[in-house]
Design a protein around this motif. Structure first.
Motif, PDB file in Angstrom:
ATOM      1  N   THR A 114     -23.287  27.215  18.072  1.00 34.28           N
ATOM      2  CA  THR A 114     -22.548  26.460  17.562  1.00 34.28           C
ATOM      3  C   THR A 114     -21.595  25.673  18.475  1.00 34.28           C
ATOM      4  O   THR A 114     -20.674  26.439  19.357  1.00 34.28           O
ATOM      5  CB  THR A 114     -21.486  26.792  16.495  1.00 34.28           C
ATOM      6  OG1 THR A 114     -22.320  27.641  15.363  1.00 34.28           O
ATOM      7  CG2 THR A 114     -20.745  25.734  15.668  1.00 34.28           C
ATOM      8  N   THR A 127     -29.104  21.700  13.850  1.00 35.31           N
ATOM      9  CA  THR A 127     -28.343  21.072  12.958  1.00 35.31           C
ATOM     10  C   THR A 127     -27.295  20.557  13.605  1.00 35.31           C
ATOM     11  O   THR A 127     -26.484  20.913  14.017  1.00 35.31           O
ATOM     12  CB  THR A 127     -27.906  22.055  11.604  1.00 35.31           C
ATOM     13  OG1 THR A 127     -29.134  22.397  10.962  1.00 35.31           O
ATOM     14  CG2 THR A 127     -27.343  21.004  10.411  1.00 35.31           C
ATOM     15  N   ASN A 129     -23.982  17.961  12.874  1.00 33.39           N
ATOM     16  CA  ASN A 129     -23.132  17.612  11.487  1.00 33.39           C
ATOM     17  C   ASN A 129     -22.090  16.738  12.099  1.00 33.39           C
ATOM     18  O   ASN A 129     -21.347  16.748  12.862  1.00 33.39           O
ATOM     19  CB  ASN A 129     -22.266  18.859  11.135  1.00 33.39           C
ATOM     20  CG  ASN A 129     -23.212  20.062  10.752  1.00 33.39           C
ATOM     21  OD1 ASN A 129     -24.022  19.787  10.048  1.00 33.39           O
ATOM     22  ND2 ASN A 129     -22.956  21.271  11.510  1.00 33.39           N
ATOM     23  N   TYR A 130     -22.104  15.375  11.383  1.00 32.68           N
ATOM     24  CA  TYR A 130     -21.284  14.256  11.630  1.00 32.68           C
ATOM     25  C   TYR A 130     -20.325  14.497  10.528  1.00 32.68           C
ATOM     26  O   TYR A 130     -20.565  14.531   9.312  1.00 32.68           O
ATOM     27  CB  TYR A 130     -21.946  13.143  11.619  1.00 32.68           C
ATOM     28  CG  TYR A 130     -22.863  12.820  12.506  1.00 32.68           C
ATOM     29  CD1 TYR A 130     -22.327  12.203  13.940  1.00 32.68           C
ATOM     30  CD2 TYR A 130     -24.211  13.090  12.410  1.00 32.68           C
ATOM     31  CE1 TYR A 130     -23.253  11.859  14.953  1.00 32.68           C
ATOM     32  CE2 TYR A 130     -25.044  12.961  13.703  1.00 32.68           C
ATOM     33  CZ  TYR A 130     -24.539  12.068  14.734  1.00 32.68           C
ATOM     34  OH  TYR A 130     -25.531  11.737  15.751  1.00 32.68           O
ATOM     35  N   ARG A 131     -18.798  14.576  10.796  1.00 29.29           N
ATOM     36  CA  ARG A 131     -18.030  14.753   9.919  1.00 29.29           C
ATOM     37  C   ARG A 131     -17.525  13.305   9.491  1.00 29.29           C
ATOM     38  O   ARG A 131     -17.090  12.411  10.380  1.00 29.29           O
ATOM     39  CB  ARG A 131     -16.629  15.414  10.400  1.00 29.29           C
ATOM     40  CG  ARG A 131     -15.348  15.704   9.298  1.00 29.29           C
ATOM     41  CD  ARG A 131     -14.550  16.611   9.835  1.00 29.29           C
ATOM     42  NE  ARG A 131     -14.059  16.292  11.104  1.00 29.29           N
ATOM     43  CZ  ARG A 131     -12.909  15.512  11.446  1.00 29.29           C
ATOM     44  NH1 ARG A 131     -12.139  15.106  10.379  1.00 29.29           N
ATOM     45  NH2 ARG A 131     -12.638  15.164  12.721  1.00 29.29           N
ATOM     46  N   GLN A 197     -20.060  15.473   4.938  1.00 26.21           N
ATOM     47  CA  GLN A 197     -20.867  15.554   6.148  1.00 26.21           C
ATOM     48  C   GLN A 197     -22.026  14.994   6.252  1.00 26.21           C
ATOM     49  O   GLN A 197     -22.962  14.805   5.129  1.00 26.21           O
ATOM     50  CB  GLN A 197     -20.889  16.881   6.662  1.00 26.21           C
ATOM     51  CG  GLN A 197     -19.898  17.976   7.270  1.00 26.21           C
ATOM     52  CD  GLN A 197     -20.151  18.938   7.661  1.00 26.21           C
ATOM     53  OE1 GLN A 197     -21.310  19.711   7.501  1.00 26.21           O
ATOM     54  NE2 GLN A 197     -19.044  19.708   8.515  1.00 26.21           N
ATOM     55  N   GLN A 199     -25.605  15.567   7.971  1.00 28.08           N
ATOM     56  CA  GLN A 199     -26.246  16.447   8.781  1.00 28.08           C
ATOM     57  C   GLN A 199     -27.670  15.973   9.254  1.00 28.08           C
ATOM     58  O   GLN A 199     -28.396  15.526   8.266  1.00 28.08           O
ATOM     59  CB  GLN A 199     -26.331  17.856   8.117  1.00 28.08           C
ATOM     60  CG  GLN A 199     -25.162  18.188   7.437  1.00 28.08           C
ATOM     61  CD  GLN A 199     -25.047  19.691   6.687  1.00 28.08           C
ATOM     62  OE1 GLN A 199     -26.065  19.671   5.909  1.00 28.08           O
ATOM     63  NE2 GLN A 199     -24.319  20.611   7.141  1.00 28.08           N
ATOM     64  N   ASN A 222     -29.328  15.408   5.790  1.00 25.75           N
ATOM     65  CA  ASN A 222     -28.813  15.788   4.499  1.00 25.75           C
ATOM     66  C   ASN A 222     -27.418  15.242   4.453  1.00 25.75           C
ATOM     67  O   ASN A 222     -26.398  15.267   5.281  1.00 25.75           O
ATOM     68  CB  ASN A 222     -28.695  17.294   4.634  1.00 25.75           C
ATOM     69  CG  ASN A 222     -28.139  17.950   3.411  1.00 25.75           C
ATOM     70  OD1 ASN A 222     -28.667  17.587   2.323  1.00 25.75           O
ATOM     71  ND2 ASN A 222     -27.402  19.089   3.549  1.00 25.75           N
ATOM     72  N   ARG A 224     -24.302  16.100   2.712  1.00 32.67           N
ATOM     73  CA  ARG A 224     -23.447  17.205   2.376  1.00 32.67           C
ATOM     74  C   ARG A 224     -22.278  16.799   1.499  1.00 32.67           C
ATOM     75  O   ARG A 224     -21.528  16.129   1.926  1.00 32.67           O
ATOM     76  CB  ARG A 224     -22.855  18.170   3.405  1.00 32.67           C
ATOM     77  CG  ARG A 224     -22.148  19.465   2.886  1.00 32.67           C
ATOM     78  CD  ARG A 224     -21.902  20.252   3.891  1.00 32.67           C
ATOM     79  NE  ARG A 224     -20.875  21.705   3.470  1.00 32.67           N
ATOM     80  CZ  ARG A 224     -20.309  22.442   4.218  1.00 32.67           C
ATOM     81  NH1 ARG A 224     -20.593  22.389   5.443  1.00 32.67           N
ATOM     82  NH2 ARG A 224     -19.548  23.348   3.842  1.00 32.67           N
TER      83      ARG A 224
END
Length: 891
Positions: A114, A127, A129-131, A197, A199, A222, A224
């Motif tokens: 991570t 994966t 992840n864009y916040r 998010q 993703q 995705n 989220r």
């Protein structure tokens, strides 16, 4: 006094616990890897039917575990997880202690790594992840507005999304596939505030049971959702009006865990193309499923060239759309998905086109045409799908019904000759796709795929008054031409595969067959001056039945590397093809044997890079639209026929790609090179005479080559608060052209460079600038004489300034520029200016917008298209200055 009740309860509670302990059932066993070595410190959990943990322990140094639970009953399962291994789940009622658990390794060791960034990006294995909160802008309404600005992600003018140069397959909503490849429905309707998010799933394998057996190479997104979006129903709407334009829409979204739906009703005449929103944009390997061939359209009225600017500048439309999509989660991991789409589109096209052909003998032939058409298109599409997607089995059955129809009417002028046209079109199509994958135990999988498809198409083209008398009516004047085409298509595909995993090796063997049957009937009818309808003759008639029976097998060896994969596959196939032509006593039959090999190598290099190399050989055959001998009037300036054997196309392709990403530094780049060699047994022969083109497929050993290279780069520069992206691509293509009896080799060069930047400025401002420069060069090499090269240089640029005047008021002017400069011709330059002003009413959860389109009053758009021996100048009138007041609301 209060302690006495407690003293009485404690012995009773102790007695109950002792009784439960005596009646508890033991659950114990061993946990090992695929080589037989024990796995220490593996997590062992007893979970109930809802997934909640009932008991937890860990394995000792020898991989052993021991726990006791109340009477097993129904719904309790043993779940074992360990770092670097795939989770293991088994119902306790289906087995007895001791349990012998074997964990299989994950394909990549990066799955547990991570990487976090304070700027809003987090990487965890494959994966990304864009916040959303870190990238959201005050003017963003739907999630598609934000996705287009994310580092490493590109969105083209059609809405197609790519990640680091690779097109995505699907957009999931909280992990659920509600829309398949029609993800524009999600990006254009899910509010940005509903998503927590975005993703990126870099190696998405949508079929769980195939994980570890089929190496995934798909990229998906995705969405989220936020907790609030999951708990409430989301309703949004939009209404707008201006000078001769309007816009209305209402959307309803339910995004709960068990039920998800996106439904909307939309209508506008402001240049917003509602057909694009439901287009299938996804790309997927489909895990062995074969999409059926689509029906071929034989007749047309308009050219294929459309302006390379935003549609709202030129599209004169009246679009109505109703769309409903629902996904219901059922017990035992089953799901039901329903998709309904209804479109009613009215389009008005007006354009003129000047075309020049530069023939090898030094002659130049040209024509000028103008058209004013109205197209009324209606379409119903219904799809229902049952699906079970678990780690032990995958079942999917999808049935689709599609009923499109259209009627085009219009006036046309060619070299001063006037004519009226009408083209009604009807189609009925239905199909089913079924896929079953079952884990058999012992690391064996059995897979079955089935595709059934039926299509019936009717096309009719009427042209008034009569034309081409010397070609169709022995030089006698007549009133009207009528071209009729009827096609019927049946497609069946059946496929069974058996997969075995042994350590890092996966062996797959499959066999199956497909059957395709096409029936084409066509005829040209002439209406004389007295209104009598007669046939134009047998040479304008077709009655062709085409059948292709293919029997195939495949052998696949996949070696799962610690951080990559090697795949070798051969797909031997035997094709039995037969077709009967009108006027021939017997059917033509041919047999072909093909090997169709594939080799692929993928490997992670370091923590951030990946190398991919792929080679493939594929041979395909023509269909009924490639072998009909009777001439068909495609449109008022084109006749088609075929005098070639069954078309056969063999393609050998090789591709190399290196991609690199450092999410914490917001840096992404990739380079791709490819080569393709094509060999065909036919060549399209063109005979051009003023405004008439006759195309005939001729027998010829036709060889073509194409080489291309490209790459893209995306980086956020923290010191400057600047997001920068750039892309470059170039290609070289060689082949042959056949015009007016002369075969000439040609080669073409194409190169383009594009750049874009976004920067936040002080005092609430943001600037976005993008541009693209390209050059196309075509060189014809005639065997006799000399042909000058066709060279066209083009430039496109766009600049946007967004100024936040207050917390609720913003203004955004935008400028666009296009330029085309062909060799030997004067250049074409065009300018566009748009403005948007938005005011948010926080108490009402709504926004007012004033938009102005084409404020410079650009009246016409001109565009130049070149090929090896052709120069075409397209001219289309644009919408005038358009002002519209819009109101957006949500509740």
């Amino acid at each position: 006094m209060r302690t006495k009740p407690l003293l009485l309860i404690l012995p009773l509670l102790s007695l109950v616990l002792q009784t439960l302990a005596q009646n508890a059932s033991p659950v114990n066993g061993m946990v090992k890897d695929s080589t037989g070595r024990p796995i220490a410190a593996a997590s062992v959990t007893i979970v109930n039917a809802s997934g909640a943990g009932v008991h937890f322990t860990k394995t000792d140094a020898n991989g052993a575990f021991d726990c006791k639970i109340p009477s097993p009953g129904d719904g309790l399962s043993l779940k074992v997880t360990a770092l670097g291994f795939r989770p293991f789940i088994q119902t306790i009622s289906s087995g007895r202690s001791p349990f012998l658990v074997t964990l299989s390794p994950l394909p990549t060791a990066l799955a547990e790594v991570t990487v976090k960034s304070k700027t809003g990006i987090q990487a965890s294995g494959d994966t990304l992840n864009y916040r959303v909160a870190a990238f959201k802008d005050k003017n963003d309404r739907v999630i598609g507005d934000l996705i287009a600005r994310l580092p490493g992600i590109e969105v083209d003018e059609k809405g197609t999304i790519s990640y680091n140069g690779k097109r995505i397959s699907n957009v999931y909503i909280d992990g659920e596939n509600l829309l398949n490849g029609r993800y524009g429905i999600a990006t254009n309707n899910v509010p940005v505030d509903a998503v927590e998010q975005v993703q990126v799933l870099e190696r998405d394998q949508p079929v769980k049971v195939l994980s570890g057996y089929v190496p995934a190479d798909n990229v998906s997104l995705n969405l989220r959702l936020s907790a609030k979006a999951r708990a409430t129903t989301i309703n949004t709407g939009e209404a707008g009006a201006g000078n001769d334009v309007y816009l209305l829409s209402f959307s309803n979204l339910i995004l709960q865990q068990r039920v998800k739906s996106i439904n909307y009703v939309k209508s506008n005449n402001a240049g917003s193309n509602l057909q694009r929103e439901t287009a299938d944009l996804g790309v997927s390997s489909a895990n062995g499923a074969t999409p059926p061939p689509q029906p071929h359209a034989y007749l047309s009225m308009t050219g294929d060239n459309l302006p390379a600017v935003d549609e709202n500048y030129y599209l004169r439309n009246t679009d109505h759309a109703v769309n409903a999509n629902a996904l219901f989660k059922l017990p035992a991991e089953w799901a039901l998905r329903l998709n309904l789409s209804a479109l009613d589109l009215k389009r008005r096209y007006q354009f003129s086109q000047s075309v020049q052909y530069f023939l090898p003998q030094g002659d130049t032939i040209g024509y000028h045409e103008s058209q004013f058409n109205t197209d009324r298109h209606r379409e119903w599409q219904v799809q229902a799908q049952f699906e079970k997607n678990s780690t032990g089995a995958f079942v999917k059955s999808s049935t689709q019904l599609k009923i499109p129809s259209a009627t085009e009417r219009g006036d046309a002028w060619q070299n001063g000759q006037f004519m009226q046209q009408r083209l009604p079109f009807r189609q009925q199509g239905a199909g089913n796709e079924t896929q079953i994958v079952k884990a058999l135990g012992g690391k064996h999988l059995l897979q079955y795929n089935s595709v059934l498809q039926y299509d019936h198409v009717e096309e009719n083209l009427y042209i008034l008054p009569g034309l081409h008398e010397n070609l169709v009516n022995d030089s006698v004047d007549f009133l009207q031409l009528g071209q009729r085409v009827r096609t019927e298509q049946v497609y069946v595909h059946q496929y069974t595969a058996f997969r075995i995993r042994r350590g890092r090796m996966v062996w797959s063997f499959s066999a199956g067959g497909n059957y395709e049957r096409n029936h084409l009937r066509s005829g040209l009818q002439v209406t004389d001056s007295a209104g009598k309808l007669t046939s134009a003759g047998d040479r304008f008639s077709n009655n062709v039945t085409f059948e292709n029976l293919g029997l195939f097998a495949s052998a696949n060896a996949t070696w799962m590397l610690p951080r990559g994969v090697i795949v070798a596959e051969a797909k031997p196939a035997m094709h039995f093809i037969g077709y009967g032509l009108q006027g021939e006593s017997g059917a033509r039959r041919q047999e072909y044997f093909l090997l169709n090999p594939t080799l692929e190598f993928r490997k992670n290099l370091g923590r951030y890079g990946e190398l991919q190399i792929r080679y493939g050989g594929q041979t395909s055959f023509g269909h009924v639209n490639d072998i009909y001998p009777g001439t068909i009037l495609v449109n008022y300036r084109q006749f088609n026929a075929n005098a070639a054997p069954l078309p056969k196309t063999g393609v050998h392709s090789a591709m190399g790609r290196f991609s690199f990403r450092k999410p914490i530094q917001m840096m992404f780049w990739q380079i791709t090179v490819s080569a393709e060699q094509t060999r065909q047994n036919f060549l399209q022969a063109y005979t051009v005479d003023s405004g008439i083109t006759r195309i005939t497929a001729m027998n010829y050993d036709n060889r073509q080559s194409k080489y291309s290279a490209g790459g893209n780069y995306s980086k956020y520069i923290f010191a400057l608060s600047l997001q920068l992206s750039a892309a470059a691509k170039g290609s070289l293509q060689t082949g042959n052209m056949w015009y007016n009896g002369d075969i000439s080799p040609f080669h073409s060069h194409q190169f383009s460079l594009s750049m874009a930047l976004q920067k936040k400025l002080p005092f609430g401002a943001k600037i976005s600038v993008s541009g693209e420069a390209g050059k196309q060069e075509y060189r014809l090499q005639p065997r006799k004489g000399f042909a000058a090269p066709n060279i066209t240089e083009s430039v496109k640029a766009k600049a946007e300034w967004q100024q936040q005047l207050t917390g609720r008021l913003s203004i955004t002017p935008a400028y666009q520029f296009t330029s085309y400069h062909p060799s030997g011709q004067s250049g074409i330059r065009q300018h566009f200016l748009d403005v948007q002003a938005r005011f948010a009413v926080l108490k009402w959860k709504s926004t007012f917008e004033l938009s102005g389109i084409n404020l410079l009053g650009q009246e016409k758009y001109r565009q130049i298209v070149t090929t090896a021996n052709q120069l075409s100048i397209l001219e289309m009138p644009l919408r005038g200055r358009t002002l519209m007041v819009k109101y957006f609301f949500g509740f």
